[in-house]
Motif scaffolding. Structure first.
Motif, PDB file in Angstrom:
ATOM      1  N   PHE B  43      85.361 -39.834 -12.031  1.00 55.31           N
ATOM      2  CA  PHE B  43      86.566 -39.630 -12.848  1.00 55.31           C
ATOM      3  C   PHE B  43      86.553 -40.565 -14.051  1.00 55.31           C
ATOM      4  N   THR B  44      86.286 -41.854 -13.791  1.00 55.86           N
ATOM      5  CA  THR B  44      86.278 -42.826 -14.884  1.00 55.86           C
ATOM      6  C   THR B  44      85.197 -42.478 -15.905  1.00 55.86           C
ATOM      7  N   LEU B  47      86.092 -39.485 -17.968  1.00 61.23           N
ATOM      8  CA  LEU B  47      87.115 -39.809 -18.970  1.00 61.23           C
ATOM      9  C   LEU B  47      86.493 -40.502 -20.169  1.00 61.23           C
ATOM     10  N   VAL B  48      85.597 -41.453 -19.888  1.00 60.04           N
ATOM     11  CA  VAL B  48      84.955 -42.187 -20.980  1.00 60.04           C
ATOM     12  C   VAL B  48      84.149 -41.229 -21.848  1.00 60.04           C
ATOM     13  N   ALA B  51      86.333 -39.068 -23.886  1.00 60.70           N
ATOM     14  CA  ALA B  51      86.878 -39.834 -25.001  1.00 60.70           C
ATOM     15  C   ALA B  51      85.846 -39.948 -26.115  1.00 60.70           C
ATOM     16  N   LEU B  52      84.562 -40.124 -25.745  1.00 65.84           N
ATOM     17  CA  LEU B  52      83.514 -40.234 -26.759  1.00 65.84           C
ATOM     18  C   LEU B  52      83.350 -38.912 -27.513  1.00 65.84           C
TER      19      LEU B  52
END
Lengths: 456, 69
Positions: B43-44, B47-48, B51-52
């Motif tokens: 999940f993390t 998300l990263v 975002a990129l």
């Protein structure tokens, strides 16, 4: 037994009805608020509308002492003509008769939206009710001026050579003979480029950033600064209370507000900060959690209807947050990080220079720039969508001509604005989380220990 | 003219970023279904990455606004 069952059933139904009633009440409130706000937005265009100036009484009104409200109301509205009161300037308002807005300006809702997105020097709540904020303005040629934004009388007056365009302070270009000492009755044009006094037109100047592009600087406690101060105080008191409860009752189950924040903090620390940064996480988690809660509070403050705080939708605010993050990971970066950024081992010489350029730009410019722009674009985008949906009232009502259309627009926009507000609630949390997660990743990249030294 | 082209460019970038985020999302959910014990990390990471990818779209929107402006 049957009776008891019936009672439980009725109670259950009542419970459900109260749920729906609460929802309906919320809906009605939003409907009324939306319609009123949209009506208020075209108060300057709608000639039939009553312009209630009673709100003025609470303000500092030295120049308006002789303002005749009754006469004002009876006279009706011709463009920006605000009645025949004796202003400090002593002049009448007849000159304003020529400023009836053109058809295009009347239907230009985009400018209205942008004026609400931008930072302002007052908190405009409804109609003529505004909370004035202190203006701290510095001009190179005349020094510091400190006063409250109520001196502008909602943009109808100039003060010390400054005027207010929808709450945003602008300076009249110096050296044009604009009266600096006394308050003059002014009219700022639709786009905030010019100011008219009587028949004379003066160009306006924006405040300059550090570059000094224009003749003055704005250090005011603006709306965004107010929101940040408010968020800081709020967080300070909340977290002091939370910390105190850990001190006073150590080892017990969390109670009250502590129980709200403990799961969030534990989740962020255990699932994001600790796995990404590794054993050194304890040094950085205070900064990262502060980032998260500060951004979250600002995002949520921005969703309160009426106040229109747009702090995280302000490039200067997100720039500051991104630069602080940059400083944290640049100053904590270890030898390994700098070596891999500036002089990548194991590469031929020309490639080393190329990699240094790419990596340097990526680490020192692109990372903070994307942090800054992501938060800014998401929050501003959401606010623009909400304001555009509120503008449906205006568009449906044929720009203040049709009340029935306006009411229909109010109904439609209420549904959409409610939906967008809920979505923005999610986005507010998500963007705060993403900002913190990316800051964590960037810090982790800067402080991680080399593992694969042998492979180079 | 410039405004229209800027808007088209921003739209194209949003399209591309949408495809990218969609791919990330589909793969992340698939991986979480295959290995639920890795869900937190996945999940993390997703998300990263999202975002990129979104960062590119944001740059394009800024460039579009500049072209329009």
């Amino acid at each position: 037994m049957i009776f008891k069952n019936a009672v439980t059933k009725v109670l259950k139904m009542l419970k459900n009805i109260t749920k729906y009633l609460a929802f309906l009440l919320l809906f009605a409130l939003l409907f009324i608020a939306g319609s009123v706000v949209a009506q208020d937005h075209n108060h300057k265009h709608d000639k039939q509308e009553q312009h209630n100036h009673d709100d003025h009484n609470g303000h500092d009104h030295d120049a308006h002492k002789a303002h005749d409200h009754a006469k004002h109301d009876a006279k009706g509205h011709e463009g920006h003509n605000h009645g025949g009161g004796a202003h400090a300037s002593g002049g009448g308002h007849g000159a304003h008769g020529g400023h009836v807005q053109t058809e295009e300006e009347k239907k230009d809702y985009a400018t209205t939206v942008m004026n609400h997105i931008n930072d302002a020097n007052e908190i405009h709540i409804l109609g003529n009710f505004t909370i004035p904020l202190p203006c701290i303005l510095y001009a190179k040629d005349k020094g510091l001026d400190v006063f409250m934004s109520s001196k502008f009388h909602h943009g109808h007056n100039s003060y010390k050579g400054y005027v207010s365009y929808h709450g945003n302070v602008k300076r009249v270009k110096p050296g044009m003979g604009f009266p600096q000492d006394k308050a003059v009755d002014v009219h700022v044009d639709h786009f905030g480029k010019f100011v008219t006094v009587g028949t004379k037109k003066y160009p306006l100047e924006e405040a300059s950033a550090l570059t000094g592009m224009s003749s003055w600087f704005d250090f005011s406690i603006s709306k965004a600064v107010t929101a940040m101060l408010l968020a800081s105080f709020l967080l300070f008191f909340i977290f002091r209370k939370v910390a105190r409860s850990y001190q006073s009752a150590p080892g017990t189950a969390p109670k009250g507000i502590q129980a709200v924040f403990e799961p969030i903090i534990v989740y962020l620390t255990d699932n994001v900060i600790k796995p990404i940064i590794g054993p050194k996480y304890i040094k950085y988690s205070p900064f990262l959690l502060t980032l998260f809660f500060f951004i979250l509070t600002l995002n949520l403050l921005g969703l309160i209807p009426g106040f229109g705080f747009n702090a995280t939708g302000n490039l200067a605010v997100t720039l500051a947050l991104a630069v602080i993050t940059l400083l944290v990971y640049v100053f904590n970066g270890n030898k390994h990080y700098w070596e891999h950024m500036l002089w990548m081992p194991g590469l031929p010489f020309p490639m080393k220079i190329l990699m240094a350029l790419i990596e340097g730009a990526s680490n020192l410019i692109l990372k903070p720039a994307t942090l800054m722009l992501r938060l800014f674009a998401n929050i501003t985008g959401g606010h623009i969508v909400i304001l555009s949906l509120v503008g449906l009232v205006w568009a449906f009502g044929n720009f203040g001509e049709s009340l029935a259309g306006g009411l229909l627009g109010g109904f439609v926009s209420t549904i959409f604005v409610l939906f967008m507000n809920v979505l923005e609630l999610l986005v507010g949390f998500l963007q705060a989380f993403i900002f913190m997660t990316l800051a964590t990743v960037y810090i982790a990249q800067a402080v991680e220990e080399p593992h694969h030294e042998a492979q180079h | 003219m410039g405004a229209g082209l800027g808007a088209i460019g921003a739209g194209l970038a949003a399209l591309a970023a949408g495809i990218g985020v969609g791919l990330i999302g589909s793969k992340a959910v698939e991986s979480m279904a295959r290995q639920p014990e890795m869900a937190g990390t996945l999940f993390t990471n997703s998300l990263v990455l999202a975002a990129l990818v979104e960062g590119a779209a944001i740059f394009a929107i800024v460039v579009g606004l500049l072209a329009a402006g």
